[in-house]
Design a protein around this motif. Sequence first.
Motif, PDB file in Angstrom:
ATOM      1  N   GLY A 122      -4.728   8.333  -1.802  1.00  0.00           N
ATOM      2  CA  GLY A 122      -3.600   8.474  -0.955  1.00  0.00           C
ATOM      3  C   GLY A 122      -3.105   6.989  -0.885  1.00  0.00           C
ATOM      4  O   GLY A 122      -3.857   5.975  -1.015  1.00  0.00           O
ATOM      5  N   ASP A 168      -6.067   6.529   4.450  1.00  0.00           N
ATOM      6  CA  ASP A 168      -6.233   7.649   3.471  1.00  0.00           C
ATOM      7  C   ASP A 168      -7.832   7.566   2.621  1.00  0.00           C
ATOM      8  O   ASP A 168      -8.242   8.654   2.582  1.00  0.00           O
ATOM      9  N   ASN A 200     -10.435  10.462   2.881  1.00  0.00           N
ATOM     10  CA  ASN A 200     -10.376  11.358   1.532  1.00  0.00           C
ATOM     11  C   ASN A 200     -11.443  11.288   0.786  1.00  0.00           C
ATOM     12  O   ASN A 200     -11.706  12.178  -0.121  1.00  0.00           O
ATOM     13  N   GLY A 220      -4.982  11.816  -4.181  1.00  0.00           N
ATOM     14  CA  GLY A 220      -3.714  11.135  -4.438  1.00  0.00           C
ATOM     15  C   GLY A 220      -3.173  11.131  -6.022  1.00  0.00           C
ATOM     16  O   GLY A 220      -2.134  10.567  -6.179  1.00  0.00           O
TER      17      GLY A 220
END
Length: 301
Positions: free
Chosen positions: A67, A72, A76, A163
Amino acid sequence: MAYRWTNDLTSADVTPQAAFLNRRQIMAGMAGAGLAAMTGGAAQAGEGLEPNSWEDVTTYCNYYEFGTGKGDPSANAHSLTTSPWSVTIDGMVDRPGEYDFNEILSEMTIEERIYRFRCVEAWSMVVPWNGFELADLLNMAGVKDGAKYVAFETLYRPSEMPGTQYRVLDWPYREGLRLDEAMHPLTLMATGIFGKPLPNQNGAPLRLVVPWKYGFKSIKSIVRLTLTDKEPPASWNMANPGEYGFYSNVNPNVDHPRWSQASERPLGGGLFARRKPTLMFNGYEEEVAALYDGMDLTRFY
Protein backbone atom coordinates in the motif's frame (compact mmCIF):
# COMPACT_ATOMS: atom_id res chain seq x y z
CA MET A 1 38.42 -0.36 -1.98
CA ALA A 2 37.10 1.31 1.17
CA TYR A 3 38.61 0.49 4.53
CA ARG A 4 37.24 -2.30 6.69
CA TRP A 5 36.80 -1.70 10.39
CA THR A 6 38.93 -3.96 12.61
CA ASN A 7 37.75 -4.93 16.06
CA ASP A 8 40.31 -4.10 18.77
CA LEU A 9 37.86 -4.24 21.68
CA THR A 10 37.91 -6.56 24.66
CA SER A 11 35.32 -8.09 26.98
CA ALA A 12 35.65 -4.99 29.19
CA ASP A 13 33.84 -3.05 26.45
CA VAL A 14 30.75 -5.27 26.51
CA THR A 15 27.44 -3.46 27.01
CA PRO A 16 24.36 -5.35 28.26
CA GLN A 17 21.55 -5.66 25.72
CA ALA A 18 19.11 -3.97 28.09
CA ALA A 19 21.26 -0.88 28.15
CA PHE A 20 21.14 -0.67 24.37
CA LEU A 21 17.41 -1.19 24.18
CA ASN A 22 17.00 1.60 26.75
CA ARG A 23 18.75 3.84 24.19
CA ARG A 24 21.59 4.83 26.53
CA GLN A 25 24.47 3.91 24.24
CA ILE A 26 25.77 5.82 21.23
CA MET A 27 26.50 2.75 19.12
CA ALA A 28 26.48 -0.96 19.78
CA GLY A 29 27.91 -3.95 18.01
CA MET A 30 26.83 -7.57 18.09
CA ALA A 31 29.07 -10.62 18.36
CA GLY A 32 28.59 -14.36 18.66
CA ALA A 33 26.75 -14.91 21.95
CA GLY A 34 24.49 -11.89 21.61
CA LEU A 35 26.93 -9.60 23.43
CA ALA A 36 27.12 -5.96 22.38
CA ALA A 37 30.25 -3.79 22.14
CA MET A 38 30.93 -0.23 21.01
CA THR A 39 31.95 -0.26 17.33
CA GLY A 40 34.66 1.86 15.74
CA GLY A 41 34.07 2.65 12.05
CA ALA A 42 30.30 2.72 12.31
CA ALA A 43 30.38 4.92 15.42
CA GLN A 44 32.21 7.64 13.54
CA ALA A 45 29.21 8.05 11.25
CA GLY A 46 26.47 7.51 13.83
CA GLU A 47 27.88 9.08 16.97
CA GLY A 48 25.37 10.96 19.06
CA LEU A 49 22.29 9.88 17.13
CA GLU A 50 19.24 9.17 19.27
CA PRO A 51 17.00 6.48 17.71
CA ASN A 52 13.33 6.90 17.06
CA SER A 53 10.90 4.74 18.97
CA TRP A 54 9.96 1.21 17.93
CA GLU A 55 6.50 2.54 17.06
CA ASP A 56 7.93 5.27 14.80
CA VAL A 57 10.20 2.86 12.98
CA THR A 58 7.63 0.11 12.47
CA THR A 59 4.49 2.13 11.64
CA TYR A 60 5.85 4.88 9.37
CA CYS A 61 7.07 2.90 6.38
CA ASN A 62 7.27 3.03 2.61
CA TYR A 63 6.63 -0.43 1.16
CA TYR A 64 4.31 0.01 -1.79
CA GLU A 65 3.79 -3.71 -2.26
CA PHE A 66 1.52 -3.39 0.80
CA GLY A 67 0.00 0.00 0.00
CA THR A 68 1.06 3.58 -0.63
CA GLY A 69 0.03 5.00 2.74
CA LYS A 70 2.68 5.25 5.45
CA GLY A 71 0.61 3.03 7.75
CA ASP A 72 -0.38 0.49 5.08
CA PRO A 73 2.71 -1.74 5.42
CA SER A 74 2.29 -2.22 9.16
CA ALA A 75 -1.41 -2.99 8.62
CA ASN A 76 -0.97 -5.37 5.70
CA ALA A 77 2.51 -6.91 5.77
CA HIS A 78 1.55 -9.60 8.29
CA SER A 79 0.42 -11.61 5.26
CA LEU A 80 3.99 -12.00 3.99
CA THR A 81 5.62 -15.42 4.44
CA THR A 82 9.31 -14.91 5.20
CA SER A 83 10.40 -18.45 6.06
CA PRO A 84 11.81 -20.31 4.28
CA TRP A 85 13.70 -17.63 2.35
CA SER A 86 16.47 -17.77 -0.19
CA VAL A 87 18.49 -15.21 -2.14
CA THR A 88 19.71 -15.87 -5.68
CA ILE A 89 23.12 -14.41 -6.45
CA ASP A 90 24.02 -14.50 -10.12
CA GLY A 91 25.69 -12.66 -12.95
CA MET A 92 29.40 -11.94 -12.73
CA VAL A 93 30.17 -14.06 -9.66
CA ASP A 94 32.37 -17.10 -9.09
CA ARG A 95 29.77 -19.02 -7.09
CA PRO A 96 26.31 -18.26 -8.47
CA GLY A 97 23.36 -19.99 -6.90
CA GLU A 98 20.43 -19.88 -4.53
CA TYR A 99 21.62 -19.09 -1.01
CA ASP A 100 19.43 -20.11 1.91
CA PHE A 101 18.84 -17.20 4.28
CA ASN A 102 19.65 -19.22 7.40
CA GLU A 103 22.90 -20.42 5.83
CA ILE A 104 23.81 -16.81 5.05
CA LEU A 105 23.19 -15.87 8.68
CA SER A 106 25.28 -18.77 9.94
CA GLU A 107 28.19 -17.45 7.88
CA MET A 108 27.71 -13.88 9.07
CA THR A 109 26.94 -14.33 12.78
CA ILE A 110 30.41 -13.44 14.04
CA GLU A 111 30.44 -10.24 12.00
CA GLU A 112 26.88 -9.16 12.78
CA ARG A 113 26.74 -5.77 14.49
CA ILE A 114 24.27 -3.03 15.29
CA TYR A 115 24.57 0.28 13.46
CA ARG A 116 22.63 3.44 14.19
CA PHE A 117 21.90 5.22 10.93
CA ARG A 118 19.72 8.11 9.82
CA CYS A 119 17.10 7.49 7.14
CA VAL A 120 15.75 10.41 5.12
CA GLU A 121 12.55 10.44 3.09
CA ALA A 122 9.73 12.98 3.56
CA TRP A 123 10.65 12.92 7.24
CA SER A 124 13.89 11.79 8.80
CA MET A 125 14.36 9.15 11.47
CA VAL A 126 17.18 7.29 13.17
CA VAL A 127 17.05 3.49 13.10
CA PRO A 128 19.32 1.07 15.00
CA TRP A 129 19.82 -1.62 12.37
CA ASN A 130 21.44 -4.95 13.04
CA GLY A 131 23.04 -6.77 10.15
CA PHE A 132 26.27 -7.35 8.26
CA GLU A 133 28.21 -5.64 5.52
CA LEU A 134 26.98 -6.28 2.00
CA ALA A 135 30.65 -6.72 1.07
CA ASP A 136 30.73 -9.91 3.15
CA LEU A 137 27.88 -11.43 1.15
CA LEU A 138 29.43 -10.38 -2.16
CA ASN A 139 32.77 -11.85 -1.12
CA MET A 140 31.00 -15.09 -0.23
CA ALA A 141 29.74 -15.33 -3.81
CA GLY A 142 33.01 -14.05 -5.30
CA VAL A 143 32.87 -10.95 -7.52
CA LYS A 144 34.42 -11.44 -10.96
CA ASP A 145 36.74 -8.93 -12.57
CA GLY A 146 34.82 -6.53 -14.74
CA ALA A 147 31.74 -6.31 -12.52
CA LYS A 148 30.79 -2.68 -11.94
CA TYR A 149 27.29 -2.75 -10.42
CA VAL A 150 25.04 -4.77 -8.14
CA ALA A 151 21.38 -5.10 -9.11
CA PHE A 152 18.79 -5.96 -6.44
CA GLU A 153 15.27 -7.34 -6.72
CA THR A 154 12.44 -7.50 -4.19
CA LEU A 155 10.10 -10.45 -3.78
CA TYR A 156 7.04 -10.27 -6.03
CA ARG A 157 4.22 -12.33 -4.55
CA PRO A 158 0.83 -10.80 -5.43
CA SER A 159 -1.09 -13.31 -3.32
CA GLU A 160 0.52 -11.84 -0.20
CA MET A 161 1.19 -8.29 -1.37
CA PRO A 162 -2.09 -6.43 -1.91
CA GLY A 163 -0.39 -3.27 -3.17
CA THR A 164 0.92 -5.05 -6.26
CA GLN A 165 -2.57 -5.19 -7.77
CA TYR A 166 -2.04 -1.49 -8.54
CA ARG A 167 0.50 -0.51 -11.19
CA VAL A 168 2.08 2.17 -9.04
CA LEU A 169 5.45 0.83 -10.15
CA ASP A 170 6.68 -1.80 -12.58
CA TRP A 171 6.86 -4.81 -10.26
CA PRO A 172 9.03 -6.37 -8.99
CA TYR A 173 10.78 -3.51 -7.22
CA ARG A 174 14.38 -3.12 -8.40
CA GLU A 175 17.39 -1.11 -7.29
CA GLY A 176 21.09 -0.90 -7.96
CA LEU A 177 24.41 0.32 -6.63
CA ARG A 178 27.78 0.90 -8.17
CA LEU A 179 30.17 -1.80 -6.98
CA ASP A 180 32.33 0.56 -4.92
CA GLU A 181 29.18 1.81 -3.16
CA ALA A 182 28.11 -1.76 -2.50
CA MET A 183 31.50 -2.71 -1.07
CA HIS A 184 31.66 0.29 1.27
CA PRO A 185 31.61 -0.76 4.95
CA LEU A 186 28.59 1.44 5.71
CA THR A 187 26.47 -0.45 3.16
CA LEU A 188 24.53 -3.05 5.13
CA MET A 189 22.37 -6.06 4.65
CA ALA A 190 20.01 -5.52 7.57
CA THR A 191 18.40 -8.47 9.32
CA GLY A 192 16.79 -6.63 12.22
CA ILE A 193 16.15 -3.48 14.22
CA PHE A 194 16.73 -2.80 17.91
CA GLY A 195 18.49 -6.16 18.12
CA LYS A 196 15.32 -7.99 17.04
CA PRO A 197 14.43 -9.63 13.70
CA LEU A 198 13.10 -7.27 11.03
CA PRO A 199 9.32 -6.84 11.09
CA ASN A 200 7.70 -7.61 7.75
CA GLN A 201 6.85 -3.97 7.08
CA ASN A 202 10.51 -3.00 7.45
CA GLY A 203 11.68 -5.46 4.82
CA ALA A 204 11.95 -8.88 6.46
CA PRO A 205 13.92 -10.95 6.38
CA LEU A 206 16.73 -9.17 4.53
CA ARG A 207 16.98 -5.61 3.24
CA LEU A 208 19.58 -3.16 2.05
CA VAL A 209 20.56 -0.07 4.07
CA VAL A 210 22.61 2.66 2.37
CA PRO A 211 22.60 5.49 4.92
CA TRP A 212 23.90 8.30 2.70
CA LYS A 213 21.13 7.84 0.13
CA TYR A 214 17.39 8.50 0.23
CA GLY A 215 15.34 5.73 1.77
CA PHE A 216 13.89 4.29 -1.43
CA LYS A 217 17.37 3.07 -2.44
CA SER A 218 17.35 0.69 0.53
CA ILE A 219 15.39 -2.10 -1.13
CA LYS A 220 13.37 -4.48 1.06
CA SER A 221 12.76 -8.26 1.18
CA ILE A 222 15.56 -9.04 -1.25
CA VAL A 223 15.40 -12.24 -3.32
CA ARG A 224 18.06 -11.57 -5.97
CA LEU A 225 21.44 -9.88 -6.37
CA THR A 226 23.02 -9.72 -9.81
CA LEU A 227 26.57 -8.59 -10.50
CA THR A 228 26.79 -6.81 -13.84
CA ASP A 229 28.97 -4.49 -15.89
CA LYS A 230 26.03 -2.26 -16.86
CA GLU A 231 24.04 0.21 -14.80
CA PRO A 232 20.97 -1.74 -13.67
CA PRO A 233 17.36 -0.54 -13.71
CA ALA A 234 16.02 1.14 -10.56
CA SER A 235 12.27 1.31 -10.00
CA TRP A 236 11.83 4.99 -9.16
CA ASN A 237 14.37 6.04 -11.76
CA MET A 238 12.42 4.06 -14.38
CA ALA A 239 9.09 5.46 -13.19
CA ASN A 240 10.19 9.11 -13.26
CA PRO A 241 13.81 9.73 -14.25
CA GLY A 242 13.31 13.49 -14.12
CA GLU A 243 12.67 13.32 -10.39
CA TYR A 244 14.62 10.28 -9.22
CA GLY A 245 18.19 9.73 -10.36
CA PHE A 246 20.09 6.47 -10.20
CA TYR A 247 22.42 7.64 -7.43
CA SER A 248 19.84 9.31 -5.15
CA ASN A 249 22.48 10.63 -2.76
CA VAL A 250 21.21 12.98 -0.07
CA ASN A 251 22.25 16.38 -1.40
CA PRO A 252 20.72 19.58 0.05
CA ASN A 253 22.04 21.53 -2.92
CA VAL A 254 19.94 19.66 -5.49
CA ASP A 255 16.20 20.19 -5.15
CA HIS A 256 13.59 17.67 -6.12
CA PRO A 257 11.60 19.30 -8.97
CA ARG A 258 8.57 19.66 -6.68
CA TRP A 259 10.18 20.56 -3.34
CA SER A 260 13.33 21.72 -1.65
CA GLN A 261 15.69 19.14 -0.16
CA ALA A 262 17.63 21.70 1.87
CA SER A 263 15.90 20.80 5.13
CA GLU A 264 14.18 17.85 6.78
CA ARG A 265 11.58 17.33 9.48
CA PRO A 266 12.48 14.71 12.12
CA LEU A 267 9.81 12.09 12.65
CA GLY A 268 8.40 11.90 16.18
CA GLY A 269 8.01 15.61 16.83
CA GLY A 270 4.58 16.00 15.27
CA LEU A 271 3.49 18.25 12.44
CA PHE A 272 5.13 21.25 14.08
CA ALA A 273 8.53 19.61 14.54
CA ARG A 274 11.25 22.12 13.71
CA ARG A 275 12.93 21.45 10.40
CA LYS A 276 16.68 20.84 10.37
CA PRO A 277 19.22 21.58 7.64
CA THR A 278 19.80 18.52 5.49
CA LEU A 279 23.41 17.35 5.68
CA MET A 280 25.42 16.46 2.61
CA PHE A 281 25.38 12.70 2.12
CA ASN A 282 23.02 12.59 5.11
CA GLY A 283 25.89 13.38 7.50
CA TYR A 284 28.27 10.73 6.15
CA GLU A 285 30.27 13.07 3.91
CA GLU A 286 33.59 12.26 5.55
CA GLU A 287 33.06 8.54 4.97
CA VAL A 288 31.66 8.48 1.42
CA ALA A 289 32.44 11.73 -0.45
CA ALA A 290 35.56 10.21 -2.02
CA LEU A 291 33.36 7.76 -3.91
CA TYR A 292 32.15 10.67 -6.04
CA ASP A 293 35.35 12.65 -6.58
CA GLY A 294 35.19 14.42 -9.94
CA MET A 295 31.48 13.73 -10.50
CA ASP A 296 28.98 16.47 -11.25
CA LEU A 297 26.48 15.75 -8.47
CA THR A 298 23.84 18.02 -10.03
CA ARG A 299 23.90 15.82 -13.14
CA PHE A 300 24.42 12.48 -11.41
CA TYR A 301 21.73 12.95 -8.77
